[in-house]
Design an enzyme around this catalytic site. Structure first.
Site, mmCIF file in Angstrom:
data_model
loop_
_atom_site.group_PDB
_atom_site.id
_atom_site.type_symbol
_atom_site.label_atom_id
_atom_site.label_comp_id
_atom_site.label_asym_id
_atom_site.label_seq_id
_atom_site.Cartn_x
_atom_site.Cartn_y
_atom_site.Cartn_z
ATOM 1 N N MET A 2 0.845 -1.198 0.000
ATOM 2 C CA MET A 2 0.000 0.000 0.000
ATOM 3 C C MET A 2 0.884 1.254 0.000
ATOM 4 S SD MET A 2 -3.231 -1.134 0.312
ATOM 5 C CE MET A 2 -4.150 0.265 0.924
ATOM 6 N N GLU B 282 -5.411 -1.923 -9.998
ATOM 7 C CA GLU B 282 -5.930 -2.836 -8.963
ATOM 8 C C GLU B 282 -6.067 -4.264 -9.518
ATOM 9 O OE1 GLU B 282 -6.018 -1.883 -6.029
ATOM 10 O OE2 GLU B 282 -6.382 0.268 -5.976
ATOM 11 N N CYS C 170 8.655 0.529 5.279
ATOM 12 C CA CYS C 170 7.755 0.215 6.380
ATOM 13 C C CYS C 170 7.363 1.479 7.134
ATOM 14 C CB CYS C 170 8.441 -0.772 7.324
ATOM 15 S SG CYS C 170 7.495 -1.158 8.814
#
Length: 204
Positions: A11, A87, A145
């Protein structure tokens, strides 16, 4: 020779921004592209990115739609130079195979962008697993991260602050559903398995 590409990332790694930039480059060169988007993505009809102001229209495709047939028809109508898929993780395995057949039959590049992993422990999206099998070229769109400097490879879902590892893989496309706050975060493996408590995470 045309190829089937899979460009995946966690994401917020800039996948949609990458797609829009590729589409814009084709358009500026006077070439014709079409963007396909699974109907499961109900957030908006246009393809948008927080990193780029301009949005582009997309052709919505349903779960049972034959993508070989669709691309063949669109190519006959518009003489396409490329097909972009947003997507792509929400495609079925059958649809991914149809993309591969379209690449070979029409000599038309198809560039797919999407997540590789769902938030569920050890689970790949169906479309992503099929793309890992059928794609000629697989490229990672990297990001870091949320909680450290390691590369993000997983998608952590918190519902009302609690990490989720089971459920439906194509959960939500919004941040709030049925009154529950749902937050997706790009994380490394360590912080996927051991996420910081919400209060601590908010200070990172």
């Amino acid at each position: 020779m045309a190829k089937l590409y899979f460009r995946y990332g966690a994401m917020n790694s800039g996948k949609t921004a990458n797609l829009l930039m590729v589409a814009d480059n084709y358009i500026k060169q006077g070439r014709r592209v079409v963007i396909l988007k699974p109907a499961k993505d109900t957030r908006w009809e246009m393809v948008k990115s927080r990193a780029i102001a301009e949005a582009l229209p997309a052709e919505s495709v349903h779960e049972k739609q034959d993508l070989f047939e669709l691309i063949t028809r669109l190519n006959a109508e518009k003489k396409l130079d490329a097909v972009l898929v947003e997507e792509a993780q929400f495609l079925s395995a059958t649809q991914v195979r149809q993309l591969a057949l379209a690449v070979d039959a029409l000599n038309l590049p198809v560039l797919c962008y999407g997540l590789r992993c769902s938030f569920m422990d050890g689970v790949l999206f169906e479309g992503s697993a099929a793309l890992m099998y059928w794609a000629d070229t697989i490229e990672e769109v990297k990001t870091v991260c949320q909680f450290c400097k390691s590369k993000a490879t997983k998608n952590l879902l918190r519902i009302n602050g609690k990490a989720q590892y089971t459920g439906e893989s194509d959960v939500v496309m919004g941040d709030v559903e049925d009154g529950a706050e749902k937050i997706f975060t790009p994380v490394c493996r360590k912080h996927y398995l051991h996420p910081p408590p919400p209060a601590e995470a908010s200070r990172v």
